[in-house]
Scaffold this motif. Sequence first.
Motif, mmCIF file in Angstrom:
data_model
loop_
_atom_site.group_PDB
_atom_site.id
_atom_site.type_symbol
_atom_site.label_atom_id
_atom_site.label_comp_id
_atom_site.label_asym_id
_atom_site.label_seq_id
_atom_site.Cartn_x
_atom_site.Cartn_y
_atom_site.Cartn_z
ATOM 1 N N ASP A 106 63.421 -31.319 13.265
ATOM 2 C CA ASP A 106 62.015 -31.014 12.316
ATOM 3 C C ASP A 106 62.578 -30.926 10.746
ATOM 4 N N ALA A 107 63.542 -30.073 10.765
ATOM 5 C CA ALA A 107 63.790 -29.485 9.094
ATOM 6 C C ALA A 107 64.144 -30.849 8.482
ATOM 7 N N GLU A 108 64.795 -31.603 9.127
ATOM 8 C CA GLU A 108 65.559 -32.946 8.402
ATOM 9 C C GLU A 108 64.395 -33.643 8.051
ATOM 10 N N ARG A 109 63.305 -33.758 8.448
ATOM 11 C CA ARG A 109 61.987 -34.571 8.478
ATOM 12 C C ARG A 109 61.158 -33.906 7.166
ATOM 13 N N ILE A 110 61.707 -32.879 6.497
ATOM 14 C CA ILE A 110 60.952 -32.294 5.499
ATOM 15 C C ILE A 110 61.665 -32.568 4.477
ATOM 16 N N GLY A 111 61.072 -33.400 3.269
ATOM 17 C CA GLY A 111 61.717 -33.699 1.859
ATOM 18 C C GLY A 111 61.926 -32.434 1.065
ATOM 19 N N VAL A 112 63.174 -32.222 0.584
ATOM 20 C CA VAL A 112 63.250 -31.153 -0.531
ATOM 21 C C VAL A 112 62.799 -31.621 -1.897
ATOM 22 N N SER A 116 53.612 -33.765 -2.166
ATOM 23 C CA SER A 116 53.106 -33.814 -0.652
ATOM 24 C C SER A 116 52.682 -35.277 -0.317
ATOM 25 N N GLU A 117 52.513 -36.168 -1.598
ATOM 26 C CA GLU A 117 52.224 -37.544 -1.402
ATOM 27 C C GLU A 117 53.486 -38.036 -0.779
ATOM 28 N N ALA A 118 54.493 -37.905 -1.325
ATOM 29 C CA ALA A 118 56.014 -38.566 -0.959
ATOM 30 C C ALA A 118 55.987 -38.144 0.620
ATOM 31 N N GLN A 119 55.924 -37.088 1.157
ATOM 32 C CA GLN A 119 55.949 -36.444 2.475
ATOM 33 C C GLN A 119 55.099 -36.912 2.886
ATOM 34 N N SER A 120 53.603 -37.452 2.829
ATOM 35 C CA SER A 120 52.793 -37.912 3.628
ATOM 36 C C SER A 120 53.199 -39.495 3.941
ATOM 37 N N ILE A 121 53.682 -40.129 2.743
ATOM 38 C CA ILE A 121 54.428 -41.300 3.121
ATOM 39 C C ILE A 121 55.334 -41.472 4.063
ATOM 40 N N PHE A 122 56.179 -40.404 3.957
ATOM 41 C CA PHE A 122 57.658 -40.219 4.825
ATOM 42 C C PHE A 122 56.962 -40.274 6.281
ATOM 43 N N ASP A 123 56.043 -39.447 6.543
ATOM 44 C CA ASP A 123 55.506 -39.185 7.815
ATOM 45 C C ASP A 123 54.655 -40.491 8.271
ATOM 46 N N ALA A 124 54.057 -41.081 7.551
ATOM 47 C CA ALA A 124 53.470 -42.281 7.976
ATOM 48 C C ALA A 124 54.545 -43.362 8.227
ATOM 49 N N LEU A 125 55.668 -43.581 7.405
ATOM 50 C CA LEU A 125 56.753 -44.465 7.929
ATOM 51 C C LEU A 125 57.241 -44.022 9.123
ATOM 52 N N SER A 126 57.509 -42.883 9.292
ATOM 53 C CA SER A 126 58.120 -42.311 10.596
ATOM 54 C C SER A 126 57.291 -42.543 11.814
ATOM 55 N N LYS A 127 56.197 -42.863 11.627
ATOM 56 C CA LYS A 127 55.428 -43.188 12.900
ATOM 57 C C LYS A 127 55.858 -44.319 13.505
ATOM 58 N N THR A 128 56.167 -45.427 12.635
ATOM 59 C CA THR A 128 56.465 -46.816 13.312
ATOM 60 C C THR A 128 57.964 -47.180 13.077
ATOM 61 N N LEU A 129 58.736 -46.430 12.181
ATOM 62 C CA LEU A 129 60.295 -46.819 11.815
ATOM 63 C C LEU A 129 60.961 -45.815 11.573
ATOM 64 N N PRO A 130 62.369 -45.970 11.975
ATOM 65 C CA PRO A 130 63.187 -44.891 11.775
ATOM 66 C C PRO A 130 63.471 -44.691 10.323
ATOM 67 N N VAL A 131 63.016 -43.223 9.890
ATOM 68 C CA VAL A 131 63.382 -42.709 8.722
ATOM 69 C C VAL A 131 64.138 -41.685 8.535
#
Length: 185
Positions: A106-112, A116-131
Motif C-alpha cells: 500500500d505504501a508503494e502505491r502512494i507517490g512521494v 493529489s491530482e497525480a495520485q488520483s491519476i495513478f489510482d485510476a490507472l492502477s484499476k486496470t493496468l499494472p503501475v
Amino acid sequence: MEGGNSNNISNPEDLAVGCLLSIRTTLGDEFEGQVVTFDRPSNILVLQEPSKHGPRRNIRLLKANYIKDFTFLGQAEDPLDPTNCFLDLAALQAREEVAIRQAEADAERIGVGVTSEAQSIFDALSKTLPVRWDKTVIVVMNDVRVGSPYHPESVVGGTPAANERVKKVLEFERKRLQLRGSGGQ
C-alpha cells in the motif's frame, strides 16, 4: 430480569467471574456461557461460550435487560487466567507478516512529492493496468512512462497500442477530475 435458579441470584452484578450459566433471552435465544465480566455503566454482561472446535472462544456481549431468565450451572476457573489461554503464535506471526506485506504494498502505491491530482491519476490507472511510481513518474506496464503534468502529451515509451491505451485512460481520468472539481458528476 428474572433469576431462575435455586441460588436466588436475581441481579447480574451478583454473578462472579467464572460462573457457568444457561441463559434464555427475551428474544427466545437459549445458550450457555461463562461470565467474563459485567459492565455496570452499560449494563452489559460479557460471556464466553464453549467452543465445539478446538481452543477458539466465542465472546457474547449481552445487555442484561434482555435476559429473561437464567440457571446457575456451576463455577469454573477464571476465563481470563493467562495460564489457560491458548494463543497460536505461528498463526499470529503469519497474520502479522501478511499485514506487513500489505502495508508495504500500500505504501508503494502512494507517490512521494506528487500532487493529489497525480495520485488520483495513478489510482485510476492502477484499476486496470499494472503501475508503480519511479520518483514522480508513473510507470505503466513497466514500459510506458507518464511524467508531470500528467497530460496525454506526457506519455512516452511502450508499444503504440500500450501508449494509446494509457493516453485514453489518462484523458478520461482528467475529464472526471475536472467534473468533480467543478461540482459536477
